[in-house]
Design an enzyme around this catalytic site. Structure first.
Site, PDB file in Angstrom:
ATOM      1  N   TYR A  34       0.855  -1.157   0.022  1.00  0.00           N
ATOM      2  CA  TYR A  34      -0.113  -0.101  -0.049  1.00  0.00           C
ATOM      3  C   TYR A  34       0.851   1.214   0.184  1.00  0.00           C
ATOM      4  O   TYR A  34       0.355   2.390   0.244  1.00  0.00           O
ATOM      5  CB  TYR A  34      -0.859  -0.046   1.281  1.00  0.00           C
ATOM      6  CG  TYR A  34      -2.172  -0.811   0.996  1.00  0.00           C
ATOM      7  CD1 TYR A  34      -2.090  -1.957   0.253  1.00  0.00           C
ATOM      8  CD2 TYR A  34      -3.363  -0.675   1.948  1.00  0.00           C
ATOM      9  CE1 TYR A  34      -3.070  -2.871   0.331  1.00  0.00           C
ATOM     10  CE2 TYR A  34      -4.525  -1.555   1.807  1.00  0.00           C
ATOM     11  CZ  TYR A  34      -4.270  -2.586   0.858  1.00  0.00           C
ATOM     12  OH  TYR A  34      -5.387  -3.509   0.701  1.00  0.00           O
TER      13      TYR A  34
ATOM     14  N   LYS B 136       2.367 -13.533   6.273  1.00  0.00           N
ATOM     15  CA  LYS B 136       2.433 -14.566   5.316  1.00  0.00           C
ATOM     16  C   LYS B 136       4.029 -14.860   5.019  1.00  0.00           C
ATOM     17  O   LYS B 136       4.567 -15.007   3.779  1.00  0.00           O
ATOM     18  CB  LYS B 136       1.784 -14.089   3.950  1.00  0.00           C
ATOM     19  CG  LYS B 136       0.314 -14.233   3.897  1.00  0.00           C
ATOM     20  CD  LYS B 136      -0.239 -15.519   3.703  1.00  0.00           C
ATOM     21  CE  LYS B 136       0.007 -16.261   2.198  1.00  0.00           C
ATOM     22  NZ  LYS B 136      -0.270 -17.811   2.242  1.00  0.00           N
TER      23      LYS B 136
ATOM     24  N   ASP C 219      -3.656 -16.782   6.040  1.00  0.00           N
ATOM     25  CA  ASP C 219      -4.733 -17.616   5.443  1.00  0.00           C
ATOM     26  C   ASP C 219      -5.259 -18.666   6.438  1.00  0.00           C
ATOM     27  O   ASP C 219      -6.710 -18.555   6.560  1.00  0.00           O
ATOM     28  CB  ASP C 219      -4.596 -18.533   4.250  1.00  0.00           C
ATOM     29  CG  ASP C 219      -3.173 -19.064   4.251  1.00  0.00           C
ATOM     30  OD1 ASP C 219      -2.066 -18.622   4.784  1.00  0.00           O
ATOM     31  OD2 ASP C 219      -2.706 -19.998   3.208  1.00  0.00           O
TER      32      ASP C 219
ATOM     33  N   ASP D   3      -6.132  -4.873   6.223  1.00  0.00           N
ATOM     34  CA  ASP D   3      -7.089  -4.613   5.481  1.00  0.00           C
ATOM     35  C   ASP D   3      -8.305  -5.696   5.348  1.00  0.00           C
ATOM     36  O   ASP D   3      -9.481  -5.368   5.524  1.00  0.00           O
ATOM     37  CB  ASP D   3      -6.786  -3.908   3.965  1.00  0.00           C
ATOM     38  CG  ASP D   3      -7.509  -2.982   3.406  1.00  0.00           C
ATOM     39  OD1 ASP D   3      -8.689  -2.818   4.002  1.00  0.00           O
ATOM     40  OD2 ASP D   3      -7.498  -2.525   2.201  1.00  0.00           O
TER      41      ASP D   3
END
Ligand code: NAI
Length: 400
Positions: A148, A215, A263, A287
């Site tokens: 971002y 991640k 995840d 987000d």
């Protein structure tokens, strides 16, 4: 005597007896929401024995553009900076005006590096999950870096071609020709200051655990480093009060530091939400997860939020301007009201914050709800923004 919130040596806010707090009313449904929210906050402040707050309405958004020629006048930023604690309604992102997003601009200008999203179900509100009462989390999302950061270039542009060539020649990395390319910067400094804030919150609230959501299995040097820096920080700066999950026993009374791959975290929040309390994560993960969790407790209309930096915080509704409902007295003011409660908590007025939260819960509990919640419930006639605000205000006024 000053009416400006100041900072103590330990970085905590010191609230004067009669603070002045800036408010950005916002675009779209913003004015409707603020009209309903203001009396609620004032009733709670009064009921808990505090002197009235002075609201300083500062211009931003479409109205500011019309009246002052700028979507975000410099004096607005000055007021937000000077007063340290402010409340903000939603702002329209001007399309094609050379402004990326006003919200992003405010966060950047004031270096509000953490986005806080508490997610707790309010009994009586509709939820798509079977046990929404098991959810009581708060997300700390890094606000300034990651994908971002705005570092991306279009396919086939000279910048992208240079980057692709650089990657091939200097790094031995192959990128398909004519790809668009973006960069994902994540620094130790920014990751640690975000995690530090989350750790301090978790310790102050005596939360049972803090989870680093990343991640790192795929993006080892960015997200993987976020995880490493998190454990490192907990050990180096809060070693007496924290313990990694791998070393914790059932008898551990310290704050447990866990990490989960993003995840898996989405799955955990649905299957075992009661095992998680404070979550710290990079920008993109935050987000996605913020809205996913908000959905579990009834949607964006009830999710409060704050953007926080060092010695500065702006409390804001987490939804946008809902242009379709602007000026119709229909939208749910819950998110702005609960953001106001979070603001009261930061001001050290926990009793007032609780009054607001309890009154919102009781109002929803008696099935006084706006259209967005009513349509998820059976046989409920929705009330207007104003009526919902009045119902909450009256409950606060009647409290002993
Ligand atoms: P949105 O949040 O305005 O609307 C999404 C959906 O939720 C719509 O169906 C809307 O009607 C509904 N909704 C939103 N707030 C509600 C409320 N309080 N009560 C009941 N229903 C509500 O998001 P959208 O449509 O993507 O964006 C509209 C504008 O808002 C854009 O200009 C966008 O840039 C801006 N925006 C501003 C934000 C901020 O100021 N923090 C955050 C998100 C969007």
């Amino acid at each position: 005597m000053t009416n400006i919130v100041t900072l103590g040596v330990d970085g905590t806010f010191i609230t004067p007896e009669k603070p002045t707090l800036p408010v950005i009313v916002g675009d779209g449904i913003g004015p409707d929401l603020w009209r309903a929210t203001r009396p609620v906050l004032e009733a709670a402040i009064d009921r808990s024995g505090h002197a009235p707050v002075t609201w300083l309405e500062v211009p931003a958004g479409l109205k500011a553009k019309e009246e002052r020629g700028s979507f975000l006048p410099p004096e607005t930023l000055d007021a937000l900076r000077e007063h340290r604690i402010s409340l903000k309604g939603p702002l329209n992102t001007p399309v094609g005006e050379g402004v990326r997003s006003l919200n992003v601009a405010i966060r950047r200008e004031l270096d509000l590096y953490a986005c806080l999203r508490p997610v707790k179900w309010i009994p009586g509100s509709p939820s798509p999950v079977r046990h929404p009462e098991k959810m009581d989390m708060i997300i700390f999302r890094e606000n300034t870096e990651d994908v971002y950061a705005g570092l991306e270039w279009p396919a086939a542009s000279p910048e992208t071609n240079q980057l692709i060539n650089f990657a091939r020649e200097k790094l031995g990395a192959t990128i398909r020709p004519h790809s668009a390319v973006g960069l994902k910067p994540m620094s130790e400094f920014s990751s640690k200051r975000l995690i530090r804030l989350a750790l301090k919150w978790a310790l102050a609230k005596k939360a049972p655990n803090l989870t680093l959501v990343h991640k790192g299995n795929i993006m080892k040097f960015t997200e993987g480093a976020f995880r490493t820096w998190g454990y490192e920080l907990a050990r180096d700066e809060f070693g007496n009060q924290t313990i990694p999950e791998s070393e914790a026993t059932a008898a551990s009374s310290k704050l447990i530091i866990k990490d989960r791959i993003a995840d898996n975290m989405f799955m955990q929040t649905l299957l075992r939400p009661d095992e998680y309390s404070v979550l710290a994560m990079p920008n993109l993960n935050g987000d996605y997860l913020s809205d996913a969790l908000a959905a579990q407790i009834g949607g964006l209309g009830l999710a409060p939020g704050a953007n926080v930096g060092d010695g500065l915080a702006i409390f804001e509704a987490t939804h946008g301007t809902a242009p379709r409902y602007a000026g119709q007295d229909k939208a749910n003011p819950g998110s702005l009201i609960l953001s106001g409660a979070l603001m009261l908590e930061f001001l050290g007025w926990g009793e007032a914050a609780d009054l607001v939260r309890v009154a919102v819960a009781e109002t929803i509990g008696t099935k006084i709800v706006t259209y967005d919640l009513a349509r998820q419930m059976e046989n409920i006639t929705p009330v207007s923004t104003t009526t919902f605000g009045q119902a909450v205000t009256e409950r606060i006024r009647k409290k002993n």
